[in-house]
Design an enzyme around this catalytic site. Structure first.
Site, short mmCIF file in Angstrom:
data_model
loop_
_atom_site.label_atom_id
_atom_site.label_comp_id
_atom_site.label_asym_id
_atom_site.label_seq_id
_atom_site.Cartn_x
_atom_site.Cartn_y
_atom_site.Cartn_z
N GLU A 63 0.82 -1.22 0.00
CA GLU A 63 0.00 0.00 0.00
C GLU A 63 0.84 1.26 0.00
O GLU A 63 0.57 2.21 -0.75
CB GLU A 63 -0.95 0.01 1.19
CG GLU A 63 -2.15 -0.90 1.05
CD GLU A 63 -1.85 -2.37 1.26
OE1 GLU A 63 -0.73 -2.69 1.71
OE2 GLU A 63 -2.72 -3.20 0.96
N HIS A 132 -10.41 -4.99 9.36
CA HIS A 132 -10.91 -4.72 8.00
C HIS A 132 -12.14 -3.84 7.98
O HIS A 132 -12.86 -3.81 6.97
CB HIS A 132 -11.27 -6.04 7.30
CG HIS A 132 -10.11 -6.87 6.89
ND1 HIS A 132 -9.17 -7.34 7.76
CD2 HIS A 132 -9.72 -7.31 5.67
CE1 HIS A 132 -8.27 -8.05 7.11
NE2 HIS A 132 -8.57 -8.04 5.84
C1 LIG Z 1 -2.36 -4.74 4.04
C2 LIG Z 1 -3.37 -5.58 3.36
N1 LIG Z 1 -3.60 -5.40 2.04
C3 LIG Z 1 -4.51 -6.15 1.39
C4 LIG Z 1 -5.23 -7.11 2.05
C5 LIG Z 1 -6.28 -7.95 1.31
N2 LIG Z 1 -5.75 -9.30 1.11
C6 LIG Z 1 -6.02 -10.27 2.00
S1 LIG Z 1 -5.25 -11.69 1.61
C7 LIG Z 1 -4.54 -11.03 0.24
C8 LIG Z 1 -3.64 -11.87 -0.61
C9 LIG Z 1 -2.44 -12.36 0.16
O1 LIG Z 1 -1.76 -13.32 -0.59
P1 LIG Z 1 -0.58 -14.16 0.03
O2 LIG Z 1 0.27 -13.28 0.90
O3 LIG Z 1 0.11 -14.88 -1.06
O4 LIG Z 1 -1.26 -15.20 1.04
P2 LIG Z 1 -2.27 -16.36 0.64
O5 LIG Z 1 -3.65 -15.78 0.72
O6 LIG Z 1 -1.92 -16.85 -0.73
O7 LIG Z 1 -2.08 -17.42 1.69
C10 LIG Z 1 -4.92 -9.70 0.09
C11 LIG Z 1 -4.50 -8.81 -1.01
C12 LIG Z 1 -5.00 -7.25 3.44
N3 LIG Z 1 -5.69 -8.14 4.17
N4 LIG Z 1 -4.06 -6.50 4.05
#
Ligand SMILES: Cc1ncc(C[n+]2csc(CCOP(=O)(O)OP(=O)(O)O)c2C)c(N)n1
Ligand SMILES: Cc1ncc(C[n+]2csc(CCOP(=O)(O)OP(=O)(O)O)c2C)c(N)n1
Ligand SMILES: [Mg+2]
Ligand SMILES: [Mg+2]
Lengths: 327, 331, 327, 331
Positions: A63, A132
């Site tokens: 972000e 959230h």
């Molecule tokens: C700071 C922040 N930005 C965006 C999100 C929304 N979000 C939740 S999970 C995710 C994807 C994360 O992917 P990864 O780190 O690969 O973990 P995975 O879900 O694949 O286990 C996003 C963008 C969030 N929760 N926190």
């Protein structure tokens, strides 16, 4: 009399975004999962296929980084529209927004402009828990150099997003997730603009002013209907624009009704409603028949269980209770 | 000639299968509307957590991860009913229904959550390791994150401190090839995430997370080394997320094909271990099916117990914001 | 009657820190340049030589990172005292403070405690410009799960920092840089504590309540002296603790004087003074002879030139003007 | 046989010496109380900025840095009186006295500041490069930061995006061995900061910043390559900060010895170039001294002009917060 269409709040945002992107090639969008994935709340559905990865940019989960990149691009004259998947995540980009976007015009004494929009869902959705569910608009409205708007209607979503995109200053544009599916009449006019700094009387009334913004304005409309049944004629003031704030319209309403309640979803303590209440209390001191009431979210990190979450978010019954309390 | 005993193999099998069935049930529960918000299952990644949790001192060592956290908690010994109850927002949940699926915690079993801000928990994990070192304990911290989380700057602030202060922290990137709907190639300048720890004076490796036996060997080796040296370690583990990002993600076709998913299923860690169990004549198909029956039954009972537990009372909303006071109440 | 010493605000902080670190080995400090360099405002002078790098930790310039590390250590039972070189830089650590420290106790339903102090200079120093002059306490006081205090006197600096360090919850402790050299009488008692949630009447008065915190309380004391010359007997209410907020003492004062002005250095619009003003206006509606006035910082990114900077920061003359405006 | 013309060498000499004398004057001005707040001089690092600024298309290419920004602005062509006036908080300053020493800006000469949040400007620089690429221009961005800034996470978020999007951005770490009062070894897990760009699919190098001729050669080579390829580059440049961190830092003994400083002075880039000028018989001692006299005189005039310019009027405090409105006024 221009043509109109009946669309949802989400479609109104998309309509404004499409029309502006078609109109000005300097506009690009950046955010997490906004391209191929169409955005978590699907506001950007269809944009990636139409404009491609040059103008609709999937950002890594960074972000601060992609916000800063967009701000730099704006300093160079482009017009970025930044989507935060939820405004809660803008907390990670606050330094970029507050110390860089909001201050560069002043720190350069007007030499550098920063035309940028920070949009995305703000406030509680449904059971997204403590991390959230933030309402950020009150914090942003505290920062000189930013403009902060929070529309409640389809028409305003359309006209204010266009105004935000055409503004030469950083604008924080709040979309309460509960509003996306609200339907309404929208002008079909790609020059239609709702200027900032003008509050809107959505329902006239004689007995009390219900002052709110974003989804709480919808709650106030509901409350006004219920109050009508008890013979109370409430005026619904939709603030729409927090910074700049249209105190004239707000004060005029209170001077007419002599009673006011400020309603906001954010944590009540230290929230933006306090600023409105303080202003009304001071400016309308001689006109008020009762203290200015406030209805806000509980001062609680948003809990997951629906039964607890519903406790935290103000609804029309809380507004009614506050009205009764005023007597 | 094998390094694992039959008992161990059966244990890994039961653990992986239990997580799989438990989370399949979670998906059902979610579809029934008995769970809400964001819920993320570990289906396809089970071997990873099983390998690591069997390599630490459960209850002593620290474990922390993001919102995809059911498996970690279950493997550390958190009562499954409490996990299911939390997912269902019940009073009997690990957080009394206040956290939900993304926020499972069980410190007395060494599990520190369960966090929703991508990347945000990574420095906390370093802090847990810091506390161990500060107290002169030989604990280690397993600090799990996703491939998408590995882009957050705070991760590199943390690696620098871990290298600078010599913290016994193992940073484990669960590279399941996707960050929500964004494929690794679209979010990482160089998909070889294992390199990202190199500039911070720590060892770095890329490992296979689809073979539980290899995973366990590698994990044990690294855990032992970190406990020995007290220095941090950065590990990228290749795995795959068979489900959507979360229970609310019904748009997988937007970011990958059915073919890709089918191909990935051929690497299913559970199926892979089944092969081994059969080849080594440890368990035959009938026993495997019997175990599955047993686990399915067990999961049903867990669900029943959780579903029978009450929702929190409204007045609990103000509890435990502070250890010693309540906030100003009311709307 | 315990012994006392006359020391500066800075020395009072050092005294509390020394005594608590000697008392409890779980306490450690972390921050930028706090060890070998003794801290930019020299609050940590002498600690590195005495406690060494194990308990006095020089952090890399990574506000989010070292704050998160300290929070994790607190979750494990240690008691970190985090110094922000200036509170302005805590903006980079807000996600850690708000989403992690402030929420973990609730998200674990009370299982995990987070005993941690976030301290450092907050507010304008002298010509540090727009990015280094933030007052952050209003934002923090909006966040359930945090406690927020802003002492104005040497005695409170001493007693409230000890209270903060012994608190089992995250505490944001604000030190206005203008206060460091203020001298005062301080109890010489390593168990002396000023509990949170109690405002303090520093000067009794009949005619008007001047309500403030941190350095603005000193400004209010000055203003009270000047008002006395005009025969106006002002009561100076030192809020001290923003969250929890002692409304009883504040309301009692206003019910006595029937007039109130809230003074704060932060940007006026949307600042914490609005919360106090809104509360007083509502609770003391029938007791007020005049609207509740507010004196705040100009809504301007802090400029560098001294002549402009002085314009932005409220002083006793601004308070006097506000009093006169009330009539 | 030399690649530089005598004119070039004299130019580099004059540029370095001008910066040195200008900032020595800044220190005097600060001590006299005619400048305040935080002011950071570049003394000892002049060769670095001179080398890079002479390798770009001034006024076209983008340049951005932190608060230690006088040299960058002066070399890009910002009127020295406007820089001095800004430092003195005067109306005639680059920002009308609103920014001060840390916030010098001059976009029409390609200079985008002048930023006070350590590391905070680094993504902005990537955004400037992004704009160039978006418009199909072949501009590059020089994105300067300190060794301490190189610990901020946002830097790595930015490197990942720069590598992912192919941005023509050169990240230049001015490694002067100190972050305020903290020595490199105490803030970086691995002092070889040049490695930190490696995981993000970009070329990385460590260069000498105390030899202006070598610096210019390296800078030109890298600028040309980045303009050609449109890809990012990460460079660590070894230099030294002879002064305290800022004009307010009188505690150098807390973090380094006199001996260390004296040793460092032997690498003084200005003295080093003087040797070359004399060896190559381009300028002799007398000429060098004459040039110094000339520059000192020039700096005096700059100071006089700046000091003669008025302070801003109080009522300017509300100007230029927005392009089209004023905030709510008054206390
Ligand atoms: C700071 C922040 N930005 C965006 C999100 C929304 N979000 C939740 S999970 C995710 C994807 C994360 O992917 P990864 O780190 O690969 O973990 P995975 O879900 O694949 O286990 C996003 C963008 C969030 N929760 N926190
Ligand atoms: C986010 C942030 N944290 C801390 C500071 C205070 N600060 C200003 S300069 C500085 C040291 C920076 O060192 P380095 O990046 O090496 O740059 P140098 O001063 O050596 O040129 C610090 C800690 C700041 N301005 N911003
Ligand atoms: Mg992933
Ligand atoms: Mg440095």
């Amino acid at each position: 009399m221009a043509a109109t269409v009946e669309i949802t709040f989400r479609e109104a945002l998309q309509k404004a975004l499409y029309e502006e992107m078609d109109r000005n090639a300097d506009i690009f969008m950046i955010g997490e999962d906004i391209g191929r994935y169409e955005g978590t709340f699907k506001v950007t559905r269809g944009f990636f296929p139409k404009y491609g990865h040059r103008r609709v940019i999937d950002a890594p989960i960074t972000e601060a980084g992609f916000t800063g990149l967009a701000i730099g691009a704006a300093m160079a004259g482009l017009r970025p529209v930044v989507e935060f998947m939820t405004k809660s995540f803008s907390i990670l980009a606050l330094d970029q927004i507050i110390n860089h976007a909001a201050k560069v015009h002043y720190m350069t004494n007007g030499v550098v402009k920063c035309p940028i929009v920070f949009r995305g869902p703000g406030g509680a959705a449904k059971q997204l828990s403590a991390q959230h569910s933030h309402s950020m608009e009150g914090w942003f409205a505290h920062v000189p150099g930013l403009k902060v708007v929070a529309p409640a209607t389809v028409e305003d979503a359309y006209g204010m997003l266009r105004a935000a995109i055409r503004d030469d200053n950083p604008v924080v544009f709040t979309e309460n997730p509960g509003l996306y599916t609200v339907k309404g009449i929208c002008p079909d006019d790609n020059e239609f603009i709702v200027p900032f700094g003008k509050a809107n009387i959505l329902k006239e009334g004689r007995d009390i002013s219900l002052i709110g913004y974003s989804r709480m304005t919808q709650v106030n409309l509901l409350a006004a209907e219920l109050l009508a049944k008890d013979g109370i004629d409430a005026e619904v003031v939709d603030v729409r624009s927090l910074l700049p704030l249209d105190t004239d319209t707000i004060f005029a309403s209170v001077r007419k009704t002599h009673r006011a309640i400020v309603v906001y979803e954010d944590w009540k303590f230290g929230g933006f409603g306090a600023e409105i209440a303080a202003k009304v209390s001071e400016a309308c001191f001689d006109d008020l028949d009762a203290p200015v009431g406030r209805v806000g979210g509980l001062n609680v990190p948003m809990p997951y269980a629906r039964v607890l979450e519903l406790e935290c978010i103000p609804d029309e019954n809380d507004v009614l209770a506050a009205v009764r309390k005023l007597g | 000639q094998y390094t694992e005993t039959p008992a161990e193999l059966e244990q890994y099998y039961r653990e992986m299968l239990f997580i799989r069935r438990f989370e399949e049930k979670c998906n059902v529960v979610y579809r029934q509307g008995k769970a809400g918000g964001y819920m993320h299952v570990y289906i396809g990644m089970e071997a990873l957590a099983v390998g690591w949790m069997n390599s630490i001192r459960k209850g002593e060592d620290y474990v922390i991860t993001a919102y995809r956290d059911h498996a970690h908690a279950l493997l550390l010994g958190t009562p499954a009913v409490a996990v299911m109850a939390e997912i269902m927002g019940r009073k009997a949940g690990t957080a009394g229904g206040k956290g939900g699926s993304m926020h499972i915690y069980d410190p007395k079993n060494g599990f520190y959550g369960g966090w929703g801000i991508v990347g945000g928990h990574v420095p906390l994990g370093a802090g847990l390791a810091f506390a161990a070192k500060y107290r002169g304990e030989d604990k280690v911290c397993l600090n799990f994150m996703g491939d998408g989380a590995a882009n957050q700057g705070v991760v590199y602030e943390t690696l620098n401190m871990a290298g600078l202060y010599d913290l016994p922290c193992i940073f484990i990137v669960e590279n399941n090839e996707f960050a929500m709907g964004t494929r690794l190639e679209y979010h990482a300048a160089d998909p070889e995430l294992w390199k990202r720890g190199l500039p911070y004076n720590m060892k770095c490796e890329r490992l296979d997370g689809m073979d539980v036996l290899q995973m366990k060997k590698d994990a044990q080796r690294i855990v032992n080394e970190v406990r020995e040296t007290g220095k941090p370690y950065w590990v990228e583990i290749m795995t795959y997320r068979y489900s959507g990002h979360g229970a609310a993600d019904n748009d997988r076709q937007l970011y990958r094909t059915k073919e890709e998913e089918e191909k990935a299923w051929q690497r299913d860690p559970i199926g892979r271990l089944e092969q081994v169990l059969i080849e080594r004549n440890i368990l035959n198909r009938e026993r495997l099916e019997a175990i599955d029956e047993e686990i399915l039954e067990q999961v049903e009972q867990i669900y029943e117990a959780a579903d029978a537990s009450p929702f929190p009372d409204k007045n609990e909303v103000y509890d435990n914001i502070y250890s010693d006071m309540s906030p100003e109440e009311g709307h």
